[in-house]
Design a protein around this motif. Structure first.
Motif, PDB file in Angstrom:
ATOM      1  N   VAL A   1       0.852  -1.193   0.000  1.00 16.00           N
ATOM      2  CA  VAL A   1       0.000   0.000   0.000  1.00 16.00           C
ATOM      3  C   VAL A   1       0.886   1.241   0.000  1.00 16.00           C
ATOM      4  O   VAL A   1       1.823   1.344   0.802  1.00 16.00           O
ATOM      5  CB  VAL A   1      -0.934   0.049   1.228  1.00 16.00           C
ATOM      6  CG1 VAL A   1      -1.922   1.199   1.077  1.00 16.00           C
ATOM      7  CG2 VAL A   1      -1.681  -1.262   1.407  1.00 16.00           C
ATOM      8  N   HIS A   2       0.563   2.169  -0.896  1.00 11.71           N
ATOM      9  CA  HIS A   2       1.311   3.427  -0.974  1.00 11.71           C
ATOM     10  C   HIS A   2       0.309   4.580  -0.939  1.00 11.71           C
ATOM     11  O   HIS A   2      -0.727   4.535  -1.605  1.00 11.71           O
ATOM     12  CB  HIS A   2       2.142   3.484  -2.261  1.00 11.71           C
ATOM     13  CG  HIS A   2       3.079   2.330  -2.413  1.00 11.71           C
ATOM     14  ND1 HIS A   2       4.336   2.310  -1.847  1.00 11.71           N
ATOM     15  CD2 HIS A   2       2.914   1.137  -3.039  1.00 11.71           C
ATOM     16  CE1 HIS A   2       4.923   1.162  -2.138  1.00 11.71           C
ATOM     17  NE2 HIS A   2       4.095   0.424  -2.853  1.00 11.71           N
ATOM     18  N   VAL A   3       0.614   5.590  -0.166  1.00 11.50           N
ATOM     19  CA  VAL A   3      -0.267   6.743   0.001  1.00 11.50           C
ATOM     20  C   VAL A   3       0.309   7.947  -0.727  1.00 11.50           C
ATOM     21  O   VAL A   3       1.512   8.213  -0.662  1.00 11.50           O
ATOM     22  CB  VAL A   3      -0.455   7.069   1.496  1.00 11.50           C
ATOM     23  CG1 VAL A   3      -1.180   8.399   1.682  1.00 11.50           C
ATOM     24  CG2 VAL A   3      -1.227   5.942   2.180  1.00 11.50           C
ATOM     25  N   HIS A   4      -0.570   8.669  -1.410  1.00 10.30           N
ATOM     26  CA  HIS A   4      -0.155   9.861  -2.159  1.00 10.30           C
ATOM     27  C   HIS A   4      -1.107  11.007  -1.826  1.00 10.30           C
ATOM     28  O   HIS A   4      -2.328  10.861  -1.954  1.00 10.30           O
ATOM     29  CB  HIS A   4      -0.186   9.590  -3.662  1.00 10.30           C
ATOM     30  CG  HIS A   4       0.620   8.402  -4.080  1.00 10.30           C
ATOM     31  ND1 HIS A   4       1.935   8.495  -4.465  1.00 10.30           N
ATOM     32  CD2 HIS A   4       0.294   7.077  -4.140  1.00 10.30           C
ATOM     33  CE1 HIS A   4       2.391   7.285  -4.765  1.00 10.30           C
ATOM     34  NE2 HIS A   4       1.414   6.411  -4.579  1.00 10.30           N
ATOM     35  N   ALA A   5      -0.566  12.121  -1.400  1.00  4.18           N
ATOM     36  CA  ALA A   5      -1.384  13.301  -1.103  1.00  4.18           C
ATOM     37  C   ALA A   5      -1.487  14.152  -2.362  1.00  4.18           C
ATOM     38  O   ALA A   5      -0.490  14.397  -3.052  1.00  4.18           O
ATOM     39  CB  ALA A   5      -0.750  14.106   0.024  1.00  4.18           C
ATOM     40  N   ALA A   6      -2.710  14.588  -2.687  1.00  7.36           N
ATOM     41  CA  ALA A   6      -2.890  15.431  -3.864  1.00  7.36           C
ATOM     42  C   ALA A   6      -4.197  16.188  -3.777  1.00  7.36           C
ATOM     43  O   ALA A   6      -5.192  15.674  -3.252  1.00  7.36           O
ATOM     44  CB  ALA A   6      -2.866  14.581  -5.138  1.00  7.36           C
ATOM     45  N   ASP A   7      -4.193  17.402  -4.292  1.00  5.86           N
ATOM     46  CA  ASP A   7      -5.413  18.172  -4.465  1.00  5.86           C
ATOM     47  C   ASP A   7      -5.783  18.059  -5.934  1.00  5.86           C
ATOM     48  O   ASP A   7      -5.206  18.731  -6.793  1.00  5.86           O
ATOM     49  CB  ASP A   7      -5.188  19.636  -4.079  1.00  5.86           C
ATOM     50  CG  ASP A   7      -6.477  20.453  -4.128  1.00  5.86           C
ATOM     51  OD1 ASP A   7      -7.473  19.953  -4.697  1.00  5.86           O
ATOM     52  OD2 ASP A   7      -6.484  21.587  -3.611  1.00  5.86           O
ATOM     53  N   LEU A   8      -6.722  17.178  -6.246  1.00 11.46           N
ATOM     54  CA  LEU A   8      -7.056  16.870  -7.625  1.00 11.46           C
ATOM     55  C   LEU A   8      -7.799  17.996  -8.328  1.00 11.46           C
ATOM     56  O   LEU A   8      -8.061  17.906  -9.531  1.00 11.46           O
ATOM     57  CB  LEU A   8      -7.866  15.581  -7.681  1.00 11.46           C
ATOM     58  CG  LEU A   8      -7.102  14.334  -7.204  1.00 11.46           C
ATOM     59  CD1 LEU A   8      -8.041  13.130  -7.137  1.00 11.46           C
ATOM     60  CD2 LEU A   8      -5.912  14.031  -8.107  1.00 11.46           C
ATOM     61  N   ARG A   9      -8.127  19.066  -7.597  1.00  7.97           N
ATOM     62  CA  ARG A   9      -8.703  20.238  -8.249  1.00  7.97           C
ATOM     63  C   ARG A   9      -7.650  20.997  -9.034  1.00  7.97           C
ATOM     64  O   ARG A   9      -7.975  21.776  -9.929  1.00  7.97           O
ATOM     65  CB  ARG A   9      -9.332  21.152  -7.197  1.00  7.97           C
ATOM     66  CG  ARG A   9     -10.550  20.557  -6.500  1.00  7.97           C
ATOM     67  CD  ARG A   9     -10.978  21.371  -5.306  1.00  7.97           C
ATOM     68  NE  ARG A   9      -9.948  21.390  -4.269  1.00  7.97           N
ATOM     69  CZ  ARG A   9     -10.088  21.932  -3.074  1.00  7.97           C
ATOM     70  NH1 ARG A   9     -11.244  22.515  -2.761  1.00  7.97           N
ATOM     71  NH2 ARG A   9      -9.112  21.906  -2.190  1.00  7.97           N
ATOM     72  N   ASP A  10      -6.392  20.766  -8.698  1.00  8.90           N
ATOM     73  CA  ASP A  10      -5.286  21.375  -9.432  1.00  8.90           C
ATOM     74  C   ASP A  10      -5.240  20.779 -10.840  1.00  8.90           C
ATOM     75  O   ASP A  10      -5.327  19.562 -11.015  1.00  8.90           O
ATOM     76  CB  ASP A  10      -3.971  21.110  -8.704  1.00  8.90           C
ATOM     77  CG  ASP A  10      -2.800  21.803  -9.368  1.00  8.90           C
ATOM     78  OD1 ASP A  10      -2.398  21.359 -10.458  1.00  8.90           O
ATOM     79  OD2 ASP A  10      -2.274  22.767  -8.798  1.00  8.90           O
TER      80      ASP A  10
END
Length: 263
Positions: free
Chosen positions: A54-63
């Motif tokens: 399992v790998h976690v990625h932080a992102a604001d997909l509104r960008d």
């Protein structure tokens, strides 16, 4: 070899439950969420259930650049077999208070992000001759407008058409694209809270109970399985039958006798 599953909005609700369902199948998971702490918590649950990794990625997909950046970055670790676009926002905005900023924020996350994620996945998959499956999470609101939800309902209607358009163009590449449209599902979301009054108003359905995240996750798993290999461009409504028609309406007329009723 285990499948690599990329899930956006994986930190809670339907995204979380979908991650846990794939974990039980031993999948390799890439979990994307704006809230890293929530995604990390889901990652721990997924590992305990048997996920390959399992790998976690932080992102604001509104960008504008975020969806493609995430997909390409995740692909660099291992090609993606399944993409589940579960990230979404459901703000309550009175119609007379709508402005361009509010509108764009909803459309950018609920429509543009899943579309651009799918484009990025298709580019990578086609370049390497790989097959893939995409499932978008829509909503019953795509068919029924609701007070305060003009941006949301519009975004889900657009997402369903984007699903069909993507399926049409990507089928020849071996990429299937479908959507699951839940009815009211109890998720207790901090990002998209609803009152009990609202829940009671929108949740009635022929099967008589509110939806659970598991109901939606099971549908996603099926659409991603070999059992659904000849299905693409479909919107699977998981809503207890709510979309079949209006509930709790009286008869529009009262026949005087049974004979009249069958006349």
């Amino acid at each position: 070899m285990s499948r690599h599953v990329l899930i956006t909005g994986a930190g809670s609700g339907i995204g979380r439950q979908t991650a846990l369902a794939f974990a039980q199948q031993g999948a390799m998971l890439s979990l994307v969420d704006l809230r890293t702490d929530a995604a990390e918590s889901v990652a721990s649950e997924a590992e305990a259930l048997g996920a390959d990794s399992v790998h976690v990625h932080a992102a604001d997909l509104r960008d504008m650049e975020a969806p493609a950046t995430i997909v390409r970055g995740v692909w660099g670790a291992a090609p993606v077999d399944v993409l589940v676009n579960a990230a979404g926002v459901y703000p309550a905005t009175p119609y007379l208070d709508l402005d361009a900023s509010t509108w764009d924020a909803v459309q950018n996350l609920n429509v543009r992000a899943p579309l651009l994620s799918t484009v990025a996945l298709a580019q990578l998959a086609s370049a390497t001759g790989r097959r893939a499956v995409v499932v978008n999470i829509s909503s019953g609101a795509a068919l029924r407008a609701r007070p305060g939800a003009a941006p949301y309902a519009t975004s889900k209607a657009a997402l369903e058409m984007a699903t069909r358009a993507s399926a049409l163009e990507l089928g020849s590449l071996g990429i299937r694209v479908n959507a699951v449209a839940p009815g009211f599902v109890t998720v207790n979301s901090k990002a998209n809270p609803v009152t009990e009054e609202y829940a009671a108003a929108v949740s009635p359905n022929p099967l008589g109970r509110r939806g659970r995240p598991e109901d939606v996750a099971n549908a996603v798993l099926w659409l991603c399985s070999d059992a659904a290999e000849w299905i693409t461009g479909e919107i699977l409504r998981v809503d207890g039958g709510a979309s079949t028609g209006a509930m709790n309406l009286p008869l529009h007329w009262e026949p005087a006798t049974k004979k009249e009723a069958h006349a």
